[in-house]
Design a protein around this motif. Sequence first.
Motif, mmCIF file in Angstrom:
data_model
loop_
_atom_site.group_PDB
_atom_site.id
_atom_site.type_symbol
_atom_site.label_atom_id
_atom_site.label_comp_id
_atom_site.label_asym_id
_atom_site.label_seq_id
_atom_site.Cartn_x
_atom_site.Cartn_y
_atom_site.Cartn_z
ATOM 1 N N ARG A 168 -16.416 28.699 -7.822
ATOM 2 C CA ARG A 168 -15.989 29.940 -7.146
ATOM 3 C C ARG A 168 -16.071 31.132 -8.082
ATOM 4 N NH1 ARG A 168 -10.520 28.877 -3.581
ATOM 5 N NH2 ARG A 168 -11.563 28.215 -1.663
ATOM 6 N N ALA A 169 -15.668 30.918 -9.343
ATOM 7 C CA ALA A 169 -15.711 32.014 -10.304
ATOM 8 C C ALA A 169 -17.135 32.485 -10.559
ATOM 9 C CB ALA A 169 -15.059 31.574 -11.620
ATOM 10 N N VAL A 170 -18.091 31.538 -10.568
ATOM 11 C CA VAL A 170 -19.491 31.908 -10.785
ATOM 12 C C VAL A 170 -20.054 32.582 -9.542
ATOM 13 C CG1 VAL A 170 -21.804 30.963 -11.109
ATOM 14 C CG2 VAL A 170 -19.920 30.114 -12.486
ATOM 15 N N ALA A 171 -19.618 32.128 -8.353
ATOM 16 C CA ALA A 171 -20.169 32.660 -7.108
ATOM 17 C C ALA A 171 -19.616 34.043 -6.781
ATOM 18 C CB ALA A 171 -19.893 31.703 -5.968
ATOM 19 N N SER A 172 -18.394 34.342 -7.227
ATOM 20 C CA SER A 172 -17.762 35.618 -6.857
ATOM 21 C C SER A 172 -18.535 36.828 -7.351
ATOM 22 C CB SER A 172 -16.323 35.644 -7.375
ATOM 23 O OG SER A 172 -15.554 34.660 -6.740
ATOM 24 N N PRO A 173 -18.944 36.903 -8.634
ATOM 25 C CA PRO A 173 -19.732 38.058 -9.068
ATOM 26 C C PRO A 173 -21.079 38.164 -8.342
ATOM 27 C CG PRO A 173 -18.859 36.869 -10.958
ATOM 28 C CD PRO A 173 -18.633 36.005 -9.752
ATOM 29 N N SER A 174 -21.675 37.016 -8.004
ATOM 30 C CA SER A 174 -22.963 37.038 -7.316
ATOM 31 C C SER A 174 -22.822 37.636 -5.936
ATOM 32 C CB SER A 174 -23.518 35.609 -7.221
ATOM 33 O OG SER A 174 -23.680 35.072 -8.512
ATOM 34 N N SER A 175 -21.753 37.220 -5.209
ATOM 35 C CA SER A 175 -21.563 37.752 -3.853
ATOM 36 C C SER A 175 -21.180 39.213 -3.896
ATOM 37 C CB SER A 175 -20.473 36.939 -3.131
ATOM 38 O OG SER A 175 -19.260 36.993 -3.849
ATOM 39 N N LEU B 294 -11.082 19.752 -8.737
ATOM 40 C CA LEU B 294 -10.457 21.069 -8.607
ATOM 41 C C LEU B 294 -10.975 22.033 -9.674
ATOM 42 C CD1 LEU B 294 -6.759 20.049 -7.816
ATOM 43 C CD2 LEU B 294 -8.403 21.096 -6.245
ATOM 44 N N VAL B 295 -11.161 21.524 -10.888
ATOM 45 C CA VAL B 295 -11.693 22.369 -11.971
ATOM 46 C C VAL B 295 -13.127 22.793 -11.653
ATOM 47 C CG1 VAL B 295 -12.360 22.404 -14.397
ATOM 48 C CG2 VAL B 295 -10.183 21.386 -13.726
ATOM 49 N N ILE B 296 -13.956 21.843 -11.200
ATOM 50 C CA ILE B 296 -15.348 22.167 -10.851
ATOM 51 C C ILE B 296 -15.388 23.188 -9.725
ATOM 52 C CG2 ILE B 296 -17.481 21.230 -9.860
ATOM 53 C CD1 ILE B 296 -16.896 18.629 -11.334
ATOM 54 N N ARG B 297 -14.542 23.001 -8.733
ATOM 55 C CA ARG B 297 -14.501 23.921 -7.585
ATOM 56 C C ARG B 297 -14.080 25.323 -8.023
ATOM 57 N NH1 ARG B 297 -10.541 24.949 -3.416
ATOM 58 N NH2 ARG B 297 -11.534 25.382 -1.404
ATOM 59 N N ALA B 298 -13.065 25.407 -8.889
ATOM 60 C CA ALA B 298 -12.607 26.709 -9.357
ATOM 61 C C ALA B 298 -13.694 27.417 -10.163
ATOM 62 C CB ALA B 298 -11.349 26.535 -10.204
ATOM 63 N N ARG B 299 -14.401 26.657 -11.007
ATOM 64 C CA ARG B 299 -15.472 27.276 -11.798
ATOM 65 C C ARG B 299 -16.634 27.713 -10.918
ATOM 66 N NH1 ARG B 299 -15.792 23.286 -17.146
ATOM 67 N NH2 ARG B 299 -13.803 23.965 -18.075
ATOM 68 N N ALA C 289 -25.344 28.228 -6.338
ATOM 69 C CA ALA C 289 -24.567 28.270 -5.112
ATOM 70 C C ALA C 289 -23.164 27.745 -5.353
ATOM 71 C CB ALA C 289 -25.245 27.424 -4.031
ATOM 72 N N ALA C 290 -22.225 28.281 -4.598
ATOM 73 C CA ALA C 290 -20.846 27.819 -4.710
ATOM 74 C C ALA C 290 -20.657 26.545 -3.914
ATOM 75 C CB ALA C 290 -19.892 28.900 -4.190
ATOM 76 N N VAL C 291 -19.594 25.813 -4.232
ATOM 77 C CA VAL C 291 -19.282 24.604 -3.469
ATOM 78 C C VAL C 291 -18.913 24.996 -2.058
ATOM 79 C CG1 VAL C 291 -17.688 22.656 -3.276
ATOM 80 C CG2 VAL C 291 -18.488 23.407 -5.507
ATOM 81 N N GLN C 292 -19.465 24.361 -1.063
ATOM 82 C CA GLN C 292 -19.201 24.687 0.321
ATOM 83 C C GLN C 292 -17.752 24.397 0.645
ATOM 84 O OE1 GLN C 292 -21.930 22.659 2.822
ATOM 85 N NE2 GLN C 292 -23.684 23.841 2.140
ATOM 86 N N GLU C 293 -17.107 25.309 1.366
ATOM 87 C CA GLU C 293 -15.699 25.156 1.686
ATOM 88 C C GLU C 293 -15.474 24.159 2.820
ATOM 89 O OE1 GLU C 293 -14.503 27.251 -1.312
ATOM 90 O OE2 GLU C 293 -13.116 26.509 0.182
ATOM 91 N N THR C 294 -16.398 24.102 3.770
ATOM 92 C CA THR C 294 -16.233 23.200 4.902
ATOM 93 C C THR C 294 -17.516 22.441 5.131
ATOM 94 O OG1 THR C 294 -16.919 24.919 6.459
ATOM 95 C CG2 THR C 294 -14.545 24.697 6.051
ATOM 96 N N VAL C 295 -17.385 21.282 5.727
ATOM 97 C CA VAL C 295 -18.533 20.471 6.106
ATOM 98 C C VAL C 295 -18.460 20.237 7.598
ATOM 99 C CG1 VAL C 295 -19.715 18.285 5.818
ATOM 100 C CG2 VAL C 295 -18.570 19.329 3.877
ATOM 101 N N ARG C 296 -19.452 20.679 8.339
ATOM 102 C CA ARG C 296 -19.437 20.534 9.782
ATOM 103 C C ARG C 296 -19.853 19.127 10.171
ATOM 104 N NH1 ARG C 296 -18.861 25.328 12.302
ATOM 105 N NH2 ARG C 296 -19.221 27.220 11.088
ATOM 106 N N PRO C 297 -19.058 18.449 10.991
ATOM 107 C CA PRO C 297 -19.429 17.096 11.403
ATOM 108 C C PRO C 297 -20.567 17.136 12.388
ATOM 109 C CG PRO C 297 -17.441 17.826 12.551
ATOM 110 C CD PRO C 297 -17.783 18.902 11.563
ATOM 111 N N PRO C 298 -21.330 16.044 12.512
ATOM 112 C CA PRO C 298 -22.418 15.998 13.470
ATOM 113 C C PRO C 298 -21.911 16.201 14.890
ATOM 114 C CG PRO C 298 -22.517 14.138 11.958
ATOM 115 C CD PRO C 298 -21.215 14.809 11.745
ATOM 116 N N THR C 299 -22.736 16.811 15.707
ATOM 117 C CA THR C 299 -22.374 17.049 17.089
ATOM 118 C C THR C 299 -22.170 15.730 17.811
ATOM 119 O OG1 THR C 299 -23.707 19.042 17.048
ATOM 120 C CG2 THR C 299 -23.091 18.199 19.210
ATOM 121 N N GLY C 300 -21.080 15.659 18.596
ATOM 122 C CA GLY C 300 -20.823 14.456 19.377
ATOM 123 C C GLY C 300 -19.886 13.487 18.695
ATOM 124 N N HIS C 301 -19.555 13.728 17.411
ATOM 125 C CA HIS C 301 -18.641 12.842 16.704
ATOM 126 C C HIS C 301 -17.396 13.642 16.344
ATOM 127 C CE1 HIS C 301 -21.576 9.634 16.254
ATOM 128 N NE2 HIS C 301 -22.458 10.591 16.057
#
Length: 348
Positions: free
Chosen positions: A340-347, A333-338, A2-14
């Motif tokens: 994404r590169a691994v996730a792109s062919p899969s998607s 940043l390097v981990i995130r870029a790699r 799985a690719a690194v998630q781009e966003t993290v949703r905060p808990p409801t109410g906070h």
Amino acid sequence: MAAVQETVRPPTGHPPWWRRGPVVVGIVVLILSAELILGWHALAGALTQLRAPRWGWVLGAVAAEIASMGTYARMQRALLRGAGTKVSVRKHVATAYAAHSLSATLPGGPVFSTSFNFQQLRRFGASAAVASWCIALSGVLSTGALIVIGAAGGILTRNSGGWHSLVGYGVAALVIAFGVRLLAEHPHWLDKPVRLLLGGVNRVRRRPRGHGQDALLSFVEQLRAIRVHPASFGTAVVLALLNWLFDALCLWMCCVAVGAPGINATKLVIAYCAGMAAASLPIVPGGLGVVDGALILGLVAGGLPSSFAVAAVVLYRLVSFGFIIGAGWLVWLVIRARSRAVASPSSA
């Protein structure tokens, strides 16, 4: 993978962390302003000391901090390897740097850091149970090691001969660590308490009593498969101690680099432990102002002149916070870029 998630949703109410940013910045500004006003004389003297540091000792402090990060990464690697997952040291070190930077700089950083660490361990091939167990035991060992080091420093400072106190702290830390390991080997001991807790949570949430039990039982079955070799566990304990000792060595080298006179090693350890205890309070990212104040007060109480204490702490924070955090974000940043590169062919 799985690719690194781009966003993290905060808990409801906070409110999301970016809306709390101005409040955090305001707190940091107030703390730093108060420190500047109250300690201006010492700061002026510290700037004089920082103009011409002993660069050989500065490089030694950087090397000690790099060794500290390396021992933490190897501690987690020893636990993961003992559980049956073998990963290269390079990957563990990269994960340690990136996770530390997330924890130290983002509001609510420990949450992001733990999530990132968990995702990386899962990518390394660890099961969800092994990854959770490894992260939890790493925290227990790290905290226990700091307590033991602080207790040893306190006993040596008092010269009271109370070695039984040190032994007591050491035994308590080991009992907690071995307790976590024992529960991982016999997770069925937690079946009944966890089922009762899950039933209570479902009752409050108005869900069926058995909601979530299948996922829980699957997690418990994965825990039952964890078997850590005693040698790997012992190695992790030693590395947890070395992690803090190398970091304290960095602080000592910073004191020498600014020419601080009459440094008492045991009192420096006490000051260091006080600063690290202050760092555990997530008031502001990186403990800016809070950790610095605790370290300076501890060093001054240990006999260091205030100007030298301020200079040593500023230099220590430049190394342990500025240099290490900067390197950690580059690694992230390097981990995130790699990823994404691994996730792109899969998607595709």
